[in-house]
Design an enzyme around this catalytic site. Structure first.
Site, PDB file in Angstrom:
ATOM      1  N   HIS A   6      -5.855  -6.771  -4.420  1.00 45.33           N
ATOM      2  CA  HIS A   6      -4.813  -6.186  -5.255  1.00 45.33           C
ATOM      3  C   HIS A   6      -4.784  -4.667  -5.107  1.00 45.33           C
ATOM      4  O   HIS A   6      -5.758  -3.990  -5.443  1.00 45.33           O
ATOM      5  CB  HIS A   6      -5.093  -6.568  -6.719  1.00 45.33           C
ATOM      6  CG  HIS A   6      -4.017  -6.166  -7.658  1.00 45.33           C
ATOM      7  ND1 HIS A   6      -4.246  -5.378  -8.752  1.00 45.33           N
ATOM      8  CD2 HIS A   6      -2.695  -6.452  -7.666  1.00 45.33           C
ATOM      9  CE1 HIS A   6      -3.114  -5.202  -9.414  1.00 45.33           C
ATOM     10  NE2 HIS A   6      -2.153  -5.840  -8.773  1.00 45.33           N
ATOM     11  N   ARG A   7      -3.691  -4.160  -4.568  1.00 45.57           N
ATOM     12  CA  ARG A   7      -3.567  -2.730  -4.222  1.00 45.57           C
ATOM     13  C   ARG A   7      -4.723  -2.342  -3.291  1.00 45.57           C
ATOM     14  O   ARG A   7      -5.203  -1.213  -3.337  1.00 45.57           O
ATOM     15  CB  ARG A   7      -3.524  -1.857  -5.476  1.00 45.57           C
ATOM     16  CG  ARG A   7      -2.518  -2.343  -6.523  1.00 45.57           C
ATOM     17  CD  ARG A   7      -2.530  -1.527  -7.800  1.00 45.57           C
ATOM     18  NE  ARG A   7      -1.838  -2.228  -8.885  1.00 45.57           N
ATOM     19  CZ  ARG A   7      -1.820  -1.872 -10.150  1.00 45.57           C
ATOM     20  NH1 ARG A   7      -2.435  -0.764 -10.521  1.00 45.57           N
ATOM     21  NH2 ARG A   7      -1.181  -2.575 -11.052  1.00 45.57           N
ATOM     22  N   GLU A  33      -2.295  -6.821  -1.116  1.00 41.06           N
ATOM     23  CA  GLU A  33      -1.056  -6.685  -1.888  1.00 41.06           C
ATOM     24  C   GLU A  33      -0.797  -5.206  -2.080  1.00 41.06           C
ATOM     25  O   GLU A  33      -1.748  -4.425  -2.252  1.00 41.06           O
ATOM     26  CB  GLU A  33      -1.217  -7.388  -3.237  1.00 41.06           C
ATOM     27  CG  GLU A  33       0.015  -7.382  -4.121  1.00 41.06           C
ATOM     28  CD  GLU A  33       0.106  -6.257  -5.133  1.00 41.06           C
ATOM     29  OE1 GLU A  33       1.110  -6.201  -5.861  1.00 41.06           O
ATOM     30  OE2 GLU A  33      -0.812  -5.393  -5.191  1.00 41.06           O
ATOM     31  N   ASP A  35       2.527  -2.116  -3.423  1.00 42.38           N
ATOM     32  CA  ASP A  35       3.768  -1.896  -4.170  1.00 42.38           C
ATOM     33  C   ASP A  35       4.590  -0.820  -3.467  1.00 42.38           C
ATOM     34  O   ASP A  35       4.020   0.182  -3.032  1.00 42.38           O
ATOM     35  CB  ASP A  35       3.440  -1.412  -5.587  1.00 42.38           C
ATOM     36  CG  ASP A  35       2.442  -2.314  -6.272  1.00 42.38           C
ATOM     37  OD1 ASP A  35       2.844  -3.388  -6.727  1.00 42.38           O
ATOM     38  OD2 ASP A  35       1.234  -1.944  -6.322  1.00 42.38           O
ATOM     39  N   HIS A  47       2.135   2.307  -7.042  1.00 37.66           N
ATOM     40  CA  HIS A  47       2.458   1.324  -8.087  1.00 37.66           C
ATOM     41  C   HIS A  47       3.359   1.874  -9.184  1.00 37.66           C
ATOM     42  O   HIS A  47       4.373   1.289  -9.528  1.00 37.66           O
ATOM     43  CB  HIS A  47       1.167   0.783  -8.722  1.00 37.66           C
ATOM     44  CG  HIS A  47       1.439  -0.206  -9.804  1.00 37.66           C
ATOM     45  ND1 HIS A  47       1.618   0.156 -11.123  1.00 37.66           N
ATOM     46  CD2 HIS A  47       1.583  -1.552  -9.762  1.00 37.66           C
ATOM     47  CE1 HIS A  47       1.856  -0.932 -11.847  1.00 37.66           C
ATOM     48  NE2 HIS A  47       1.838  -1.981 -11.050  1.00 37.66           N
ATOM     49  N   GLU A  99       5.181  -5.944  -2.599  1.00 30.23           N
ATOM     50  CA  GLU A  99       5.878  -6.101  -3.878  1.00 30.23           C
ATOM     51  C   GLU A  99       6.949  -5.030  -3.992  1.00 30.23           C
ATOM     52  O   GLU A  99       6.647  -3.829  -3.970  1.00 30.23           O
ATOM     53  CB  GLU A  99       4.907  -6.026  -5.065  1.00 30.23           C
ATOM     54  CG  GLU A  99       5.673  -6.302  -6.356  1.00 30.23           C
ATOM     55  CD  GLU A  99       4.903  -6.057  -7.627  1.00 30.23           C
ATOM     56  OE1 GLU A  99       3.662  -6.112  -7.631  1.00 30.23           O
ATOM     57  OE2 GLU A  99       5.589  -5.802  -8.632  1.00 30.23           O
ATOM     58  N   LYS A 101       9.146  -2.707  -5.793  1.00 30.63           N
ATOM     59  CA  LYS A 101       9.166  -2.099  -7.128  1.00 30.63           C
ATOM     60  C   LYS A 101      10.497  -1.395  -7.411  1.00 30.63           C
ATOM     61  O   LYS A 101      11.017  -1.481  -8.497  1.00 30.63           O
ATOM     62  CB  LYS A 101       8.036  -1.085  -7.282  1.00 30.63           C
ATOM     63  CG  LYS A 101       6.650  -1.684  -7.462  1.00 30.63           C
ATOM     64  CD  LYS A 101       6.472  -2.346  -8.815  1.00 30.63           C
ATOM     65  CE  LYS A 101       5.003  -2.664  -9.081  1.00 30.63           C
ATOM     66  NZ  LYS A 101       4.844  -3.727 -10.114  1.00 30.63           N
ATOM     67  N   ASP A 212      -8.765  -6.991  -7.901  1.00 29.38           N
ATOM     68  CA  ASP A 212      -9.178  -5.628  -7.537  1.00 29.38           C
ATOM     69  C   ASP A 212     -10.542  -5.651  -6.844  1.00 29.38           C
ATOM     70  O   ASP A 212     -10.955  -4.659  -6.258  1.00 29.38           O
ATOM     71  CB  ASP A 212      -9.291  -4.753  -8.793  1.00 29.38           C
ATOM     72  CG  ASP A 212      -7.983  -4.644  -9.568  1.00 29.38           C
ATOM     73  OD1 ASP A 212      -6.910  -4.822  -8.962  1.00 29.38           O
ATOM     74  OD2 ASP A 212      -8.035  -4.385 -10.793  1.00 29.38           O
TER      75      ASP A 212
END
Ligand code: G3P
Ligand code: CA
Length: 224
Positions: A6-7, A33, A35, A47, A99, A101, A212
């Site tokens: 995640h990120r 992943e 954003d 993000h 993702e 945004k 994370d």
């Protein structure tokens, strides 16, 4: 359970930076992943719309210019990366979940992906903004993100020709997972960090988690 870093590996490194994505890859994470927003025709990876939490800048991403964004420290001296830089770093070592945004990101990401000739199975496009997801070429794997409870996860994902419903972990129940699987949809869950929560998601037979701490997910898999 598939692991999405995640990120990147944002429990260890500044989120959504090349350093964070590299850490996830070094852990052996099969997916990362990230954003994205569109700024001055550049796709930038960050993000928050507000710059203050993750950088030494101020103001909003969408009203900043690209050169200002690139002048900022996004943590440990890292720049806010462009999507192109992330692709160069990843170089097929893992899948990439993009993702969307900001507005206009679907068209820009679609154009960028077309230029990369990336294999379709190495990319997943998602957004809470389902209108933006719908603007992506359906040839790309798409996911519908949800953070609010709804009885329509499956119907809305099927209407988008999505491959998965991506749910906040508090929304996941056994019934939701069964219904999604019967409809041919995967269930990917965010953001799952605590070991007890990872075990709970595993028991619910979800298909993947965003974490994370991707090493924790991978360590669980080693024990299976
Ligand atoms: O895509 C899963 C997750 O990243 C969605 O929430 O706020 O972390 O972008 P957020
Ligand atoms: Ca995200």
């Amino acid at each position: 359970m598939i692991c999405f870093g995640h990120r990147g590996a944002s429990g260890y490194e500044p989120e959504n930076t090349l350093r964070s994505f590299k850490r996830a890859i070094d852990f052996g994470c099969p997916w990362i992943e990230l954003d994205v927003y569109l700024v001055d025709d550049h796709i930038v990876v960050i993000h928050d719309e507000d710059l203050s939490r993750t950088t030494n800048g101020t103001g909003r991403v969408s009203t900043s210019n690209f050169s200002y964004l690139r002048s900022l420290d996004a943590g440990k001296g890292e720049q806010i990366p462009t999507l192109e830089e992330v692709f160069t770093l990843v170089d097929h070592q893992c899948g990439i979940n993009i993702e969307l945004k900001g507005p206009g990101t679907a068209a820009a990401v679609g154009k960028f992906l077309a230029s990369t000739r990336y294999p379709k199975d190495e990319i997943l496009i998602s957004s809470f903004d389902h209108h933006e997801v719908a603007l992506m070429d359906p040839d790309w794997n798409r996911a519908a993100l949800f953070e609010q409870a709804s009885s329509e996860y499956v119907d809305r994902a099927l209407a988008l020709h999505a491959v998965s419903i991506n749910l906040d972990r508090h929304l996941v129940t056994e019934a939701v997972v069964v219904k999604a699987h019967r409809a041919g949809l995967k269930v990917y869950v965010f953001t799952v960090n605590a070991k007890a929560d990872l075990q709970h998601m595993d028991a619910l037979a979800v298909d993947g988690v965003f974490s994370d701490f991707p090493d924790r997910v991978l360590a669980m898999q080693d024990k299976h």
